[in-house]
Design an enzyme around this catalytic site. Structure first.
Site, PDB file in Angstrom:
ATOM      1  N   ALA A   1       3.248  -0.983   4.667  1.00 41.89           N
ATOM      2  CA  ALA A   1       2.539   0.220   5.105  1.00 41.89           C
ATOM      3  C   ALA A   1       3.554   1.361   5.107  1.00 41.89           C
ATOM      4  CB  ALA A   1       1.939   0.023   6.488  1.00 41.89           C
TER       5      ALA A   1
ATOM      6  N   VAL B   1       7.618  -2.026   6.880  1.00 43.60           N
ATOM      7  CA  VAL B   1       7.622  -0.565   6.892  1.00 43.60           C
ATOM      8  C   VAL B   1       8.147  -0.062   5.550  1.00 43.60           C
ATOM      9  CG1 VAL B   1       8.462   1.523   8.014  1.00 43.60           C
ATOM     10  CG2 VAL B   1       7.985  -0.535   9.385  1.00 43.60           C
ATOM     11  N   LYS B   2       7.361   0.770   4.906  1.00 43.98           N
ATOM     12  CA  LYS B   2       7.723   1.273   3.575  1.00 43.98           C
ATOM     13  C   LYS B   2       8.299   2.683   3.716  1.00 43.98           C
ATOM     14  CE  LYS B   2       5.679   1.047  -1.061  1.00 43.98           C
ATOM     15  NZ  LYS B   2       4.391   0.923  -1.790  1.00 43.98           N
ATOM     16  N   LEU B   3       9.515   2.863   3.162  1.00 44.96           N
ATOM     17  CA  LEU B   3      10.240   4.119   3.293  1.00 44.96           C
ATOM     18  C   LEU B   3      10.670   4.631   1.921  1.00 44.96           C
ATOM     19  CD1 LEU B   3      12.668   2.942   6.122  1.00 44.96           C
ATOM     20  CD2 LEU B   3      10.690   4.446   6.453  1.00 44.96           C
TER      21      LEU B   3
ATOM     22  N   THR C   1       0.854  -1.183   0.000  1.00 44.04           N
ATOM     23  CA  THR C   1       0.000   0.000   0.000  1.00 44.04           C
ATOM     24  C   THR C   1       0.891   1.234   0.000  1.00 44.04           C
ATOM     25  OG1 THR C   1      -0.139   0.260   2.414  1.00 44.04           O
ATOM     26  CG2 THR C   1      -1.736  -1.229   1.377  1.00 44.04           C
TER      27      THR C   1
END
Length: 217
Positions: free
Chosen positions: A56, A82-84, A27
């Protein structure tokens, strides 16, 4: 190759997950906006359906804030990734969060050098955007080839997660190159089953079967 769904559509995720076609979900803020739902709520619901990684994305731009948001998102479920963003602050946050044992997906990658930095920072996944490169008349799949070569040269464990998938050809090319993962809208995954000769053959079979006057049930 793993299939991730690039959506927050719960019904679409559940349908394809039941078929064994979902290894994870990605997402981003735009996808969450389209869903019209609270990020924590919809992400938790996705994690309850899918056992694989669910990305996310943080919305902060400074490393310390990214780290804080990443830790908060990781509390949603054990399978949260964790999307960075691929910025220096994003790489700093990646180093910290991956060092804490959290899965990290470094996104918005558009060059092999960026992918190399993400691997050095300990990213679980690197997300090169092939469709957006194609949009500006560059070859998105060439980027995937370069990253695959570099990662294989040095045995990096970071998985190549091909993003911005626009067509079934993107999926096929990613598989040929040896990408670890693709993330695509549900419609693209479903489109992979389509072929005009399959439709034509099935139509002929049904017409012939009707002429026999038989019934299996």
């Amino acid at each position: 190759m793993k299939f991730f769904l690039d959506t927050a559509d719960i019904d679409a995720i559940a349908e394809l997950n039941d078929l064994g076609m979902v290894d994870g979900v990605t997402t981003n803020p735009s996808i969450i906006m389209k869903s019209g739902r609270d990020i924590m709520e919809v992400t938790k619901e996705i994690c309850d359906i899918v056992s694989g990684p669910v990305s996310a994305e943080v919305v902060a731009t400074k490393a310390d804030d990214m780290i804080a948001e990443g830790r908060k998102l990781a509390e949603i479920a054990e399978n949260i990734t964790v999307k960075l963003p691929l910025t220096w602050d994003g790489l700093k946050a990646c180093k910290t969060l991956s060092g804490e044992g959290k899965m990290v997906n470094v996104t918005l990658c558009f060059s092999p050098n960026q992918a190399l930095l993400a691997a050095k920072a300990g990213a679980t996944f690197i997300s090169p955007f092939v469709g957006r490169l194609d949009d500006i008349n560059l070859d998105g799949m060439e980027l995937i080839e370069d990253i695959r070569t570099i990662y294989d040269n040095y045995n990096f464990e970071t998985e190549i997660l091909v993003a911005s998938i626009r067509s079934v050809n993107h999926v096929l090319d990613s598989a040929r190159i040896g990408a670890d993962v693709i993330t695509a809208p549900p419609a693209v995954i479903k489109k992979m089953a389509d072929h005009v000769l399959t439709d034509k053959g099935l139509d002929a079979f049904m017409k012939d079967w009707a002429k026999t006057g038989q019934s299996i049930l």
